[in-house]
Every structure is written in structure tokens, then in C-alpha cells.
Design a protein around this motif. Structure first.
Motif, short mmCIF file in Angstrom:
data_model
loop_
_atom_site.label_atom_id
_atom_site.label_comp_id
_atom_site.label_asym_id
_atom_site.label_seq_id
_atom_site.Cartn_x
_atom_site.Cartn_y
_atom_site.Cartn_z
N PHE A 148 0.95 -1.08 -0.09
CA PHE A 148 0.18 0.18 0.07
C PHE A 148 0.77 1.18 0.11
O PHE A 148 0.29 2.23 0.16
N ARG A 149 2.13 1.12 -0.34
CA ARG A 149 2.97 2.16 -0.09
C ARG A 149 2.47 3.09 -1.28
O ARG A 149 2.24 2.78 -2.10
N GLY A 150 2.46 4.62 -0.92
CA GLY A 150 2.16 5.39 -2.07
C GLY A 150 0.66 5.48 -2.51
O GLY A 150 0.44 6.20 -3.22
N MET A 151 -0.25 4.76 -1.53
CA MET A 151 -1.38 4.71 -1.86
C MET A 151 -1.96 6.38 -1.84
O MET A 151 -1.51 7.17 -1.13
N ASP A 152 -3.20 6.52 -2.70
CA ASP A 152 -3.78 7.89 -2.58
C ASP A 152 -4.47 8.08 -1.11
O ASP A 152 -5.02 7.07 -0.83
N PRO A 153 -4.10 9.33 -0.68
CA PRO A 153 -4.70 9.65 0.42
C PRO A 153 -6.32 9.40 0.96
O PRO A 153 -6.85 9.26 1.70
N ASP A 154 -6.96 9.25 -0.39
CA ASP A 154 -8.45 9.27 -0.41
C ASP A 154 -8.78 7.65 -0.82
O ASP A 154 -9.98 7.17 -0.57
N HIS A 155 -7.68 6.85 -0.56
CA HIS A 155 -8.06 5.20 -0.67
C HIS A 155 -9.05 5.08 0.39
O HIS A 155 -9.95 4.19 -0.32
N PRO A 156 -8.78 5.31 1.78
CA PRO A 156 -9.80 4.66 2.42
C PRO A 156 -11.46 5.00 2.20
O PRO A 156 -12.11 4.19 2.43
N LYS A 157 -11.40 6.41 1.86
CA LYS A 157 -12.76 7.01 1.39
C LYS A 157 -13.33 6.16 0.01
O LYS A 157 -14.61 5.60 0.05
N HIS A 158 -12.60 5.73 -1.00
CA HIS A 158 -12.80 5.17 -1.85
C HIS A 158 -13.26 3.59 -1.64
O HIS A 158 -14.23 3.18 -2.07
N VAL A 159 -12.73 2.99 -0.79
CA VAL A 159 -13.00 1.54 -0.37
C VAL A 159 -14.03 1.62 0.57
O VAL A 159 -15.06 0.71 0.56
N ALA A 160 -14.47 2.78 1.23
CA ALA A 160 -15.77 2.76 2.27
C ALA A 160 -16.63 2.88 1.02
O ALA A 160 -17.95 2.45 1.38
N VAL A 161 -16.59 3.58 -0.13
CA VAL A 161 -17.66 3.70 -0.90
C VAL A 161 -18.03 2.20 -1.82
O VAL A 161 -19.22 1.84 -1.75
N TRP A 162 -16.91 1.47 -1.90
CA TRP A 162 -17.06 0.06 -2.56
C TRP A 162 -17.78 -0.67 -1.58
O TRP A 162 -18.74 -1.49 -1.74
N LEU A 163 -17.28 -0.74 -0.28
CA LEU A 163 -17.80 -1.71 0.83
C LEU A 163 -19.15 -1.26 0.86
O LEU A 163 -20.10 -2.01 0.99
N GLY A 164 -19.66 0.14 1.03
CA GLY A 164 -20.82 0.41 1.05
C GLY A 164 -21.75 -0.14 0.16
O GLY A 164 -22.94 -0.52 0.56
N GLU A 165 -21.52 -0.21 -1.14
CA GLU A 165 -22.30 -0.69 -2.28
C GLU A 165 -22.39 -2.14 -2.06
O GLU A 165 -23.38 -2.93 -2.22
N VAL A 166 -21.14 -2.93 -1.79
CA VAL A 166 -21.14 -4.41 -1.37
C VAL A 166 -22.19 -4.54 -0.38
O VAL A 166 -23.11 -5.83 -0.63
N PHE A 167 -22.23 -3.81 0.62
CA PHE A 167 -23.16 -4.04 1.93
C PHE A 167 -24.66 -3.57 1.46
O PHE A 167 -25.46 -3.59 2.58
N GLY A 168 -24.99 -3.43 0.22
CA GLY A 168 -26.46 -2.68 0.08
C GLY A 168 -26.89 -1.37 0.18
O GLY A 168 -27.63 -1.07 0.20
N GLY A 169 -25.55 -0.63 0.37
CA GLY A 169 -25.82 1.00 0.27
C GLY A 169 -26.05 1.42 -1.00
O GLY A 169 -26.07 0.65 -1.93
N PRO A 170 -25.61 2.93 -1.26
CA PRO A 170 -25.91 3.41 -2.72
C PRO A 170 -24.90 2.89 -3.68
O PRO A 170 -23.74 2.55 -3.37
N ALA A 171 -25.37 2.83 -5.08
CA ALA A 171 -24.30 2.09 -6.01
C ALA A 171 -23.32 2.97 -6.57
O ALA A 171 -23.18 3.22 -7.73
N GLU A 172 -22.68 3.83 -5.53
CA GLU A 172 -22.05 5.02 -5.84
C GLU A 172 -20.46 4.71 -6.38
O GLU A 172 -20.06 5.28 -7.35
N TYR A 173 -20.10 3.48 -5.98
CA TYR A 173 -18.87 2.80 -6.78
C TYR A 173 -18.97 2.61 -7.91
O TYR A 173 -18.20 2.87 -9.08
N SER A 174 -19.94 2.00 -8.46
CA SER A 174 -20.41 1.65 -9.77
C SER A 174 -20.47 2.90 -10.83
O SER A 174 -20.08 2.99 -11.86
N ALA A 175 -21.25 4.02 -10.08
CA ALA A 175 -21.66 5.05 -10.62
C ALA A 175 -20.56 6.09 -11.03
O ALA A 175 -20.05 6.97 -11.98
N SER A 176 -19.54 6.16 -9.87
CA SER A 176 -18.39 7.43 -9.76
C SER A 176 -17.03 6.56 -9.72
O SER A 176 -16.15 7.61 -9.78
N HIS A 177 -16.79 5.36 -9.65
CA HIS A 177 -15.51 5.23 -9.51
C HIS A 177 -15.01 3.81 -10.18
O HIS A 177 -13.87 3.27 -10.12
#
Length: 161
Positions: A44-73
Motif C-alpha cells: 500500500f506504499r504510496g496509496m492515494d490519501p483518499d483510498h480509505p474513502k474510496h474503499v468505504a464507497v466500495w464496501l458500502g455498495e457491496v453491503f447494500g448501500g448506494p451504488a456509488e462505486y459503480s456510478a463514480s469509481h
């Protein structure tokens, strides 16, 4: 004839976890630990500082939240693409799962057995796919949708009166 028992509909894992903000907190804590871990830091060296937020959007969609990762990422294809050629080892996978389970405790995610079984089940399944997708010559299907994860067993809730 007795009144029928009305079973409340189970909330999504996303809602039960506490929504987007709870997942951002979880993943911010988690990636902080990852960057201090000698086994995982090189991955994970050099990961984007927003990586945790992007993964949160992914996990949110996987867990039944908004389909934001599909729409925006970039959806499933983008997530799979982030793993191609990385050569993730079984030791790294296991450490990743352990740190994420520990971070769930630290972040205060629900600790009921039903949620944790579902959460741990997804981590095991997803991390094993990451190992497969990161192997040399892997050719995952880029057209698959973001997976949807649900309860291993719905959460216990008191009967409604």
C-alpha cells in the motif's frame, strides 16, 4: 386462529454497520494500521490519501448501500484492476483480514454475531479473490457487477408488539 407473527425486514449490512461515515471511520483506522505493518506496507506504499474513502464507497455498495462505486469509481472492473499483477500472498491476505477485523472493533462497528459473521465472510471471500486476481496471468471478467453481500443469518431483533 392466532395472529400471524410479523418478522421485521432485515436492514442492509450497510445500514446495520452505521452507513457511510462508519465505513469511512473503519477504513481510515484500518489503512493507518496497514501503513505501519511491515508485511502490508509495501503493498500500500504510496496509496492515494483518499483510498480509505474510496474503499468505504466500495464496501458500502457491496453491503447494500448506494451504488456509488459503480456510478463514480469504475465499478467492479476498476476494483479488480487495482489488484492485477500485485502478487498478493496468502500471508498478506490473512494479515489484511486480521487487521480489518481488529479495526472493526476499534471503529466500534456492531459486534453482534450475525453482523460479524457476514462481515468476516465477505472479507474472507473478497480477499481470496484478490489473491486470485493479483496472480500472474489472471484474467478476471471486467464486466461483472459489484457483488452484493447479505446476511449470513439475519440479525436477531425483538418481536414487534
Amino acid at each position: 386462529m392466532p395472529d400471524p407473527v410479523i418478522v421485521p425486514e432485515s436492514p442492509t449490512l450497510f445500514d446495520w454497520a452505521g452507513g457511510h461515515e462508519a465505513l469511512v471511520k473503519l477504513l481510515t483506522i484500518f489503512y493507518g494500521h496497514v501503513l505501519e505493518d511491515p508485511l502490508l506496507e509495501p503493498v500500500f506504499r504510496g496509496m492515494d490519501p483518499d483510498h480509505p474513502k474510496h474503499v468505504a464507497v466500495w464496501l458500502g455498495e457491496v453491503f447494500g448501500g448506494p451504488a456509488e462505486y459503480s456510478a463514480s469509481h469504475g465499478g467492479h472492473a476498476h476494483m479488480v484492476g487495482r489488484h492485477l499483477g500485485r502478487g498478493i500472498t496468502e500471508e498478506q491476505r490473512r494479515r489484511w483480514v486480521t487487521l480489518l477485523l481488529d479495526a472493526a472493533d476499534e471503529a466500534g462497528l456492531p459486534d453482534d454475531p450475525e453482523f460479524r459473521a457476514s462481515f468476516a465472510g465477505y472479507l474472507e471471500w473478497g480477499s481470496r479473490l484478490a489473491v486470485i486476481f493479483s496472480a500472474p496471468g489472471a484474467e478476471p471478467d471486467p464486466h461483472e457487477p459489484v457483488p452484493r453481500w447479505d446476511w449470513a443469518k439475519p440479525p436477531w431483533q425483538p418481536p414487534s408488539a
